[in-house]
Design a protein around this motif. Structure first.
Motif, PDB file in Angstrom:
ATOM      1  N   ALA A 179      23.968  15.262  43.507  1.00 35.57           N
ATOM      2  CA  ALA A 179      24.582  14.296  42.586  1.00 35.57           C
ATOM      3  C   ALA A 179      23.806  14.218  41.276  1.00 35.57           C
ATOM      4  O   ALA A 179      24.407  14.169  40.192  1.00 35.57           O
ATOM      5  CB  ALA A 179      24.664  12.925  43.240  1.00 35.57           C
ATOM      6  N   VAL A 180      22.475  14.217  41.345  1.00 37.01           N
ATOM      7  CA  VAL A 180      21.662  14.146  40.136  1.00 37.01           C
ATOM      8  C   VAL A 180      21.823  15.422  39.306  1.00 37.01           C
ATOM      9  O   VAL A 180      21.994  15.375  38.083  1.00 37.01           O
ATOM     10  CB  VAL A 180      20.183  13.904  40.493  1.00 37.01           C
ATOM     11  N   ALA A 181      21.770  16.585  39.974  1.00 34.67           N
ATOM     12  CA  ALA A 181      21.930  17.850  39.249  1.00 34.67           C
ATOM     13  C   ALA A 181      23.310  17.942  38.606  1.00 34.67           C
ATOM     14  O   ALA A 181      23.449  18.391  37.458  1.00 34.67           O
ATOM     15  CB  ALA A 181      21.701  19.023  40.197  1.00 34.67           C
ATOM     16  N   ASP A 182      24.331  17.509  39.327  1.00 34.93           N
ATOM     17  CA  ASP A 182      25.690  17.547  38.782  1.00 34.93           C
ATOM     18  C   ASP A 182      25.823  16.605  37.588  1.00 34.93           C
ATOM     19  O   ASP A 182      26.454  16.950  36.574  1.00 34.93           O
ATOM     20  CB  ASP A 182      26.683  17.154  39.880  1.00 34.93           C
ATOM     21  N   HIS A 183      25.204  15.441  37.682  1.00 36.01           N
ATOM     22  CA  HIS A 183      25.236  14.482  36.569  1.00 36.01           C
ATOM     23  C   HIS A 183      24.542  15.051  35.331  1.00 36.01           C
ATOM     24  O   HIS A 183      25.054  14.927  34.207  1.00 36.01           O
ATOM     25  CB  HIS A 183      24.561  13.184  37.002  1.00 36.01           C
ATOM     26  N   VAL A 184      23.409  15.691  35.510  1.00 40.27           N
ATOM     27  CA  VAL A 184      22.664  16.247  34.377  1.00 40.27           C
ATOM     28  C   VAL A 184      23.447  17.380  33.723  1.00 40.27           C
ATOM     29  O   VAL A 184      23.551  17.461  32.489  1.00 40.27           O
ATOM     30  CB  VAL A 184      21.273  16.723  34.839  1.00 40.27           C
ATOM     31  N   VAL A 185      24.032  18.270  34.527  1.00 41.66           N
ATOM     32  CA  VAL A 185      24.794  19.385  33.964  1.00 41.66           C
ATOM     33  C   VAL A 185      26.047  18.880  33.252  1.00 41.66           C
ATOM     34  O   VAL A 185      26.439  19.421  32.211  1.00 41.66           O
ATOM     35  CB  VAL A 185      25.138  20.400  35.067  1.00 41.66           C
ATOM     36  N   ASP A 186      26.688  17.844  33.793  1.00 41.39           N
ATOM     37  CA  ASP A 186      27.846  17.258  33.100  1.00 41.39           C
ATOM     38  C   ASP A 186      27.441  16.694  31.738  1.00 41.39           C
ATOM     39  O   ASP A 186      28.205  16.798  30.768  1.00 41.39           O
ATOM     40  CB  ASP A 186      28.462  16.149  33.961  1.00 41.39           C
ATOM     41  N   SER A 187      26.245  16.097  31.662  1.00 41.53           N
ATOM     42  CA  SER A 187      25.776  15.598  30.365  1.00 41.53           C
ATOM     43  C   SER A 187      25.526  16.752  29.402  1.00 41.53           C
ATOM     44  O   SER A 187      25.740  16.624  28.191  1.00 41.53           O
ATOM     45  CB  SER A 187      24.505  14.764  30.543  1.00 41.53           C
ATOM     46  N   TYR A 188      25.080  17.918  29.925  1.00 43.66           N
ATOM     47  CA  TYR A 188      24.933  19.105  29.076  1.00 43.66           C
ATOM     48  C   TYR A 188      26.271  19.484  28.444  1.00 43.66           C
ATOM     49  O   TYR A 188      26.346  19.833  27.257  1.00 43.66           O
ATOM     50  CB  TYR A 188      24.419  20.294  29.889  1.00 43.66           C
ATOM     51  N   ILE A 189      27.331  19.427  29.250  1.00 43.82           N
ATOM     52  CA  ILE A 189      28.662  19.799  28.748  1.00 43.82           C
ATOM     53  C   ILE A 189      29.101  18.846  27.643  1.00 43.82           C
ATOM     54  O   ILE A 189      29.627  19.275  26.602  1.00 43.82           O
ATOM     55  CB  ILE A 189      29.673  19.799  29.910  1.00 43.82           C
TER      56      ILE A 189
END
Length: 358
Positions: A179-189
């Protein structure tokens, strides 16, 4: 009468004072949230990290998720004692601005992620566009510890979203890591889309005729893209390891989710690389535009200098005070010379204007 001994001198002793010992700040000051999850559901009540770990040990089921914000070394030492964290990982968790990486200490995984956020700004201003932070995640058999540095990297929304999907939390602490990794990558997008809009506006400004763009603004945007690339690109290797290395202590389903996150990350990394190339081309285009403008200005200056040279030459010849010169004594001499001079100047002006020099 006995003499009084002189008083001892304390000159200079104030500089050698021993520094006061630092008062440890309670660990609870750094804890944002601490919860126990059993069968995908959060247990009611409030726990500190020690009591939560003891409760999970007594139950033999569930896991603890502790969220920390900017802990110091004393607070992290307390957390490390409770969850048996490796000293090297604890040292990295205290210090911010770490490079994204994945490390394994027996059954504990330690993942470092860089967070980014977009700062609203004017297109032609020279200011910071991308702010960075850090999130560290410790994942063990029955615990997950998240440590974040920076004000923009809050995980309250991530925790709330996970709690609304108990089927994900049933996979254990690995679900927190995903969940944390997915949240961080979504913020990259999201940041990449905002930067892309800035680059498109900059391209329009550069290629608009008679529009001046400061080259420093393009350099500033390029520097921010470089900082974004340094924060995003190194995460590719840790995500690939999490998704494709079967010996890591993660459920198979979580590794599948992490492979999807890794695919999204590759897309963002490629887009950021394209940003860097586009800005390099913009710098070249802006410099070429400045060079063309300078050549145009020099042509105009040269044309006016050529026009001004004609009356200057005539005035110089007739200012030499010779006795015998054409039309020097005639009454119409001055007007003839003046008309001829003006005619030549007008002819030069028309010729330069026809050739787009003026």
């Amino acid at each position: 009468m006995p003499s009084i001994p002189p008083l001892p001198s304390f000159r200079g002793q104030g500089r050698a004072r021993t520094p006061l010992p630092r008062i440890p700040v309670p660990t609870a000051r750094a804890v944002v949230d601490c919860a126990i999850y059993v069968d995908g559901k959060r247990l009611p009540g409030r726990f500190n990290h020690s009591d939560a770990m003891a409760e999970v040990g007594n139950r033999g089921n569930g896991f603890v998720w502790v969220g920390l914000h900017d802990p110091d070394e004393y607070q992290m030492a307390d957390i490390a004692k409770t969850f048996d964290l490796h000293p090297l990982a604890v040292e990295d968790a205290v210090k911010a601005h770490q490079r994204p990486k994945l490390e394994r200490y027996d059954d504990t995984l330690f993942l470092v992620l860089r967070t980014v956020t977009y700062v609203e700004h004017e297109l032609h201003s020279i200011s910071e566009i991308v702010e960075t932070g850090d999130i560290m995640v410790f994942v063990g058999p029955n615990f997950a510890v998240t440590v974040r540095h920076g004000e923009h990297s809050g995980l309250a929304g991530v925790r709330k979203q996970l709690e609304s999907h108990p089927e994900q939390l049933m996979f254990g602490p690995g679900s927190v890591l995903h969940a944390v990794a997915d949240h961080v990558v979504d913020s990259y997008i999201e940041v990449a889309l905002s930067v892309e809009n800035d680059i498109e506006e900059m391209e329009e400004a550069v290629f608009t005729p008679r529009n001046t763009v400061s080259i420093e603004t393009i350099y500033q945007l390029k520097r921010e893209v470089v900082e974004l690339r340094r924060a995003v690109n190194p995460l590719q290797v840790p995500l690939q390891l999490l998704g494709h290395k079967p010996d890591l202590p993660l459920p198979k389903e979580i590794r599948r989710y992490l492979r999807d996150v890794a695919d999204h990350h590759i897309t963002v990394s490629e887009r950021i690389t394209d940003f860097d190339e586009s800005l390099s081309e913009l710098v070249s285009a802006a410099l070429a535009k400045i060079g063309v403008q300078q050549n145009t200005d020099m042509r105009k200056i040269s044309a006016w200098v050529a026009i001004a040279a004609v009356p200057t030459m005539v005035a110089g010849i007739y200012g030499m005070n010779f006795t015998h010169m054409p039309a020097l004594e005639a009454e119409w001499g001055f007007w003839v010379v003046l008309v001829i001079t003006l005619g030549i100047c007008v002819g030069l002006y028309v010729n330069f204007h026809r050739n787009n020099w003026l």
